[in-house]
Scaffold this motif. Structure first.
Motif, PDB file in Angstrom:
ATOM      1  N   THR A  41     -25.441  -1.793  18.375  1.00  0.00           N
ATOM      2  CA  THR A  41     -24.660  -1.037  19.344  1.00  0.00           C
ATOM      3  C   THR A  41     -23.239  -0.841  18.829  1.00  0.00           C
ATOM      4  N   ALA A  42     -22.818   0.414  18.755  1.00  0.00           N
ATOM      5  CA  ALA A  42     -21.508   0.747  18.194  1.00  0.00           C
ATOM      6  C   ALA A  42     -21.275   2.242  18.319  1.00  0.00           C
ATOM      7  N   VAL A  43     -20.058   2.639  18.025  1.00  0.00           N
ATOM      8  CA  VAL A  43     -19.761   4.052  17.806  1.00  0.00           C
ATOM      9  C   VAL A  43     -19.945   4.307  16.318  1.00  0.00           C
ATOM     10  N   TYR A  44     -20.736   5.308  15.999  1.00  0.00           N
ATOM     11  CA  TYR A  44     -21.053   5.629  14.621  1.00  0.00           C
ATOM     12  C   TYR A  44     -20.285   6.863  14.177  1.00  0.00           C
ATOM     13  N   TYR A  45     -19.746   6.782  12.964  1.00  0.00           N
ATOM     14  CA  TYR A  45     -18.930   7.854  12.407  1.00  0.00           C
ATOM     15  C   TYR A  45     -19.448   8.264  11.037  1.00  0.00           C
ATOM     16  N   CYS A  46     -19.266   9.536  10.711  1.00  0.00           N
ATOM     17  CA  CYS A  46     -19.448   9.966   9.334  1.00  0.00           C
ATOM     18  C   CYS A  46     -18.085  10.409   8.798  1.00  0.00           C
ATOM     19  N   ALA A  47     -17.960  10.337   7.501  1.00  0.00           N
ATOM     20  CA  ALA A  47     -16.705  10.697   6.861  1.00  0.00           C
ATOM     21  C   ALA A  47     -16.995  11.221   5.469  1.00  0.00           C
ATOM     22  N   ALA A  48     -16.102  12.066   4.968  1.00  0.00           N
ATOM     23  CA  ALA A  48     -16.290  12.705   3.670  1.00  0.00           C
ATOM     24  C   ALA A  48     -15.296  12.183   2.651  1.00  0.00           C
ATOM     25  N   SER A  49     -15.754  12.102   1.424  1.00  0.00           N
ATOM     26  CA  SER A  49     -14.898  11.684   0.320  1.00  0.00           C
ATOM     27  C   SER A  49     -15.392  12.386  -0.945  1.00  0.00           C
ATOM     28  N   LYS A  50     -14.832  11.988  -2.090  1.00  0.00           N
ATOM     29  CA  LYS A  50     -15.263  12.533  -3.370  1.00  0.00           C
ATOM     30  C   LYS A  50     -16.045  11.508  -4.186  1.00  0.00           C
ATOM     31  N   GLY A  51     -16.181  10.328  -3.652  1.00  0.00           N
ATOM     32  CA  GLY A  51     -16.925   9.287  -4.351  1.00  0.00           C
ATOM     33  C   GLY A  51     -17.297   8.189  -3.378  1.00  0.00           C
ATOM     34  N   CYS A  52     -18.192   7.311  -3.808  1.00  0.00           N
ATOM     35  CA  CYS A  52     -18.624   6.208  -2.952  1.00  0.00           C
ATOM     36  C   CYS A  52     -18.031   4.867  -3.359  1.00  0.00           C
ATOM     37  N   GLY A  53     -17.368   4.821  -4.473  1.00  0.00           N
ATOM     38  CA  GLY A  53     -16.827   3.561  -4.936  1.00  0.00           C
ATOM     39  C   GLY A  53     -15.662   3.075  -4.089  1.00  0.00           C
ATOM     40  N   ILE A  54     -15.274   1.838  -4.334  1.00  0.00           N
ATOM     41  CA  ILE A  54     -14.235   1.187  -3.532  1.00  0.00           C
ATOM     42  C   ILE A  54     -12.924   1.966  -3.566  1.00  0.00           C
ATOM     43  N   GLY A  55     -12.600   2.575  -4.659  1.00  0.00           N
ATOM     44  CA  GLY A  55     -11.313   3.240  -4.804  1.00  0.00           C
ATOM     45  C   GLY A  55     -11.197   4.586  -4.116  1.00  0.00           C
ATOM     46  N   TRP A  56     -12.305   5.105  -3.606  1.00  0.00           N
ATOM     47  CA  TRP A  56     -12.279   6.428  -2.980  1.00  0.00           C
ATOM     48  C   TRP A  56     -11.927   6.326  -1.498  1.00  0.00           C
TER      49      TRP A  56
END
Length: 121
Positions: free
Chosen positions: A91-106
């Motif tokens: 149970t939570a509020v679910y969000y999507c988000a956009a970036s240019k990579g999946c690594g930690i630094g993005w």
């Protein structure tokens, strides 16, 4: 800033399945990675998984492995979070988000408004 819209949340019972959608408004997702996140009441936001441009999945949350998966449909400028065997702790509020990579630094710098998922009997 890119605009994302989540949909598909709702009230379900434990063990049920639900698929959330994330649609891009005014741009294509081809050159973006998509992260799925959630924030439960009283908790910090946590990253669930990230969908690479290739469609590969990078999981960040061990508790959802084997139950959640993500996929994308670039032709529809959409990404999805497929959730099975849902538990009350999901149970939570679910969000999507956009970036240019999946690594930690993005950085994920474009976010949707969130959609509520409640798992309760």
């Amino acid at each position: 800033q890119l605009r994302l819209v989540e949909s598909g949340g709702g009230l379900v019972e434990p063990g049920d399945s639900l698929t959330l959608s994330c649609s891009a408004a005014g741009f294509t997702l081809d050159y973006h990675t998509i992260g799925w996140f959630r924030r439960a009441p009283g908790n910090d936001r946590e990253r669930i998984l990230c969908i690479e441009m290739s469609g590969d999945i990078r999981y960040s949350l061990d508790s959802v492995k084997g139950r959640f998966t993500g996929y994308r449909n670039n032709a529809k400028s959409s990404a999805y979070l497929e959730m099975t065997n849902l538990k009350p702790e999901d149970t939570a509020v679910y969000y999507c988000a956009a970036s240019k990579g999946c690594g930690i630094g993005w950085t994920f710098d474009s976010w949707g408004q969130g959609t509520q998922v409640t798992v309760s009997s």
